[in-house]
Design a protein around this motif. Structure first.
Motif, PDB file in Angstrom:
ATOM      1  N   UNK A   1       0.853  -1.191   0.000  1.00  0.00           N
ATOM      2  CA  UNK A   1       0.000   0.000   0.000  1.00  0.00           C
ATOM      3  C   UNK A   1       0.880   1.228   0.000  1.00  0.00           C
ATOM      4  N   UNK A   2       0.566   2.248  -0.719  1.00  0.00           N
ATOM      5  CA  UNK A   2      -0.550   2.417  -1.648  1.00  0.00           C
ATOM      6  C   UNK A   2      -0.168   2.006  -3.059  1.00  0.00           C
ATOM      7  N   UNK A   3      -1.123   1.476  -3.787  1.00  0.00           N
ATOM      8  CA  UNK A   3      -0.970   1.193  -5.214  1.00  0.00           C
ATOM      9  C   UNK A   3      -2.021   2.026  -5.940  1.00  0.00           C
ATOM     10  N   UNK A   4      -1.564   2.907  -6.792  1.00  0.00           N
ATOM     11  CA  UNK A   4      -2.474   3.817  -7.496  1.00  0.00           C
ATOM     12  C   UNK A   4      -3.221   3.080  -8.609  1.00  0.00           C
ATOM     13  N   UNK A   5      -4.423   3.541  -8.899  1.00  0.00           N
ATOM     14  CA  UNK A   5      -5.246   2.883  -9.924  1.00  0.00           C
ATOM     15  C   UNK A   5      -4.555   2.872 -11.285  1.00  0.00           C
ATOM     16  N   UNK A   6      -3.741   3.873 -11.585  1.00  0.00           N
ATOM     17  CA  UNK A   6      -3.044   3.881 -12.880  1.00  0.00           C
ATOM     18  C   UNK A   6      -1.947   2.812 -12.960  1.00  0.00           C
ATOM     19  N   UNK A   7      -1.568   2.236 -11.823  1.00  0.00           N
ATOM     20  CA  UNK A   7      -0.587   1.150 -11.817  1.00  0.00           C
ATOM     21  C   UNK A   7      -1.229  -0.225 -12.007  1.00  0.00           C
ATOM     22  N   UNK A   8      -2.549  -0.297 -11.957  1.00  0.00           N
ATOM     23  CA  UNK A   8      -3.273  -1.552 -12.186  1.00  0.00           C
ATOM     24  C   UNK A   8      -3.524  -1.668 -13.684  1.00  0.00           C
ATOM     25  N   UNK A   9      -3.031  -2.752 -14.291  1.00  0.00           N
ATOM     26  CA  UNK A   9      -3.148  -2.887 -15.740  1.00  0.00           C
ATOM     27  C   UNK A   9      -4.207  -3.899 -16.165  1.00  0.00           C
ATOM     28  N   UNK A  10      -4.670  -4.733 -15.244  1.00  0.00           N
ATOM     29  CA  UNK A  10      -5.687  -5.736 -15.580  1.00  0.00           C
ATOM     30  C   UNK A  10      -6.379  -6.194 -14.299  1.00  0.00           C
ATOM     31  N   UNK A  11      -7.527  -6.816 -14.481  1.00  0.00           N
ATOM     32  CA  UNK A  11      -8.275  -7.367 -13.351  1.00  0.00           C
ATOM     33  C   UNK A  11      -8.627  -8.812 -13.683  1.00  0.00           C
ATOM     34  N   UNK A  12      -8.267  -9.742 -12.814  1.00  0.00           N
ATOM     35  CA  UNK A  12      -8.589 -11.143 -13.009  1.00  0.00           C
ATOM     36  C   UNK A  12     -10.047 -11.379 -12.593  1.00  0.00           C
ATOM     37  N   UNK A  13     -10.816 -11.996 -13.455  1.00  0.00           N
ATOM     38  CA  UNK A  13     -12.209 -12.295 -13.124  1.00  0.00           C
ATOM     39  C   UNK A  13     -12.437 -13.783 -12.940  1.00  0.00           C
ATOM     40  N   UNK A  14     -11.528 -14.610 -13.481  1.00  0.00           N
ATOM     41  CA  UNK A  14     -11.624 -16.059 -13.306  1.00  0.00           C
ATOM     42  C   UNK A  14     -10.256 -16.679 -13.567  1.00  0.00           C
ATOM     43  N   UNK A  15     -10.128 -17.944 -13.165  1.00  0.00           N
ATOM     44  CA  UNK A  15      -8.899 -18.683 -13.418  1.00  0.00           C
ATOM     45  C   UNK A  15      -9.249 -20.152 -13.572  1.00  0.00           C
ATOM     46  N   UNK A  16      -8.315 -20.923 -14.118  1.00  0.00           N
ATOM     47  CA  UNK A  16      -8.524 -22.343 -14.315  1.00  0.00           C
ATOM     48  C   UNK A  16      -7.504 -23.118 -13.505  1.00  0.00           C
ATOM     49  N   UNK A  17      -7.977 -24.151 -12.821  1.00  0.00           N
ATOM     50  CA  UNK A  17      -7.086 -25.012 -12.054  1.00  0.00           C
ATOM     51  C   UNK A  17      -7.546 -26.448 -12.236  1.00  0.00           C
TER      52      UNK A  17
ATOM     53  N   UNK B   1      -8.195 -28.045 -14.860  1.00  0.00           N
ATOM     54  CA  UNK B   1      -9.247 -28.165 -15.845  1.00  0.00           C
ATOM     55  C   UNK B   1     -10.596 -27.584 -15.452  1.00  0.00           C
ATOM     56  N   UNK B   2     -10.690 -27.007 -14.264  1.00  0.00           N
ATOM     57  CA  UNK B   2     -11.951 -26.436 -13.815  1.00  0.00           C
ATOM     58  C   UNK B   2     -11.807 -24.920 -13.681  1.00  0.00           C
ATOM     59  N   UNK B   3     -12.824 -24.187 -14.157  1.00  0.00           N
ATOM     60  CA  UNK B   3     -12.784 -22.730 -14.087  1.00  0.00           C
ATOM     61  C   UNK B   3     -13.449 -22.238 -12.799  1.00  0.00           C
ATOM     62  N   UNK B   4     -12.817 -21.256 -12.175  1.00  0.00           N
ATOM     63  CA  UNK B   4     -13.328 -20.624 -10.964  1.00  0.00           C
ATOM     64  C   UNK B   4     -13.420 -19.124 -11.210  1.00  0.00           C
ATOM     65  N   UNK B   5     -14.466 -18.501 -10.731  1.00  0.00           N
ATOM     66  CA  UNK B   5     -14.556 -17.051 -10.825  1.00  0.00           C
ATOM     67  C   UNK B   5     -13.994 -16.440  -9.542  1.00  0.00           C
ATOM     68  N   UNK B   6     -13.675 -15.172  -9.612  1.00  0.00           N
ATOM     69  CA  UNK B   6     -13.177 -14.476  -8.425  1.00  0.00           C
ATOM     70  C   UNK B   6     -14.260 -14.362  -7.355  1.00  0.00           C
ATOM     71  N   UNK B   7     -15.509 -14.583  -7.734  1.00  0.00           N
ATOM     72  CA  UNK B   7     -16.621 -14.528  -6.780  1.00  0.00           C
ATOM     73  C   UNK B   7     -16.954 -15.889  -6.176  1.00  0.00           C
TER      74      UNK B   7
END
Length: 86
Positions: free
Chosen positions: A25-41, A43-49
């Motif tokens: 901390x702190x990380x400014x919003x302009x330093x964030x280049x992407x947001x992960x919404x899901x991933x695969x582990x 062979x199964x997909x998981x969402x960040x929710x």
């Protein structure tokens, strides 16, 4: 580098990475280049929710201060196991 956003303060985001031993901390919003919404582990997909992912993330980031101890314990267990295997 992929880190979890665990909060937001007046100066920016609070981030927690798997190998970090402190919240970044702190990380400014302009330093964030992407947001992960899901991933695969495995062979199964998981969402960040996904509830299991959210529980894991909460647990992993809540005990961030204990990570150095965890690393030492894992090394000790591996060392002891290696000696027993000889």
């Amino acid at each position: 580098i992929l880190h979890r956003v665990v909060g937001k303060g007046k100066l920016g985001f609070k981030l927690c990475g798997d190998d970090q031993i402190a919240i970044e901390y702190p990380v400014k919003s302009e330093d964030v280049v992407a947001v992960m919404t899901s991933f695969e582990r495995k062979g199964k997909e998981y969402t960040a929710k996904n509830i299991l992912y959210r529980i894991y993330s909460f647990w992993w980031c809540s005990f961030i201060g204990l990570r150095p101890l965890k690393s030492k314990l894992v090394k000790l267990i591996y060392k002891l196991h290696s000696k027993r295997s000889r």
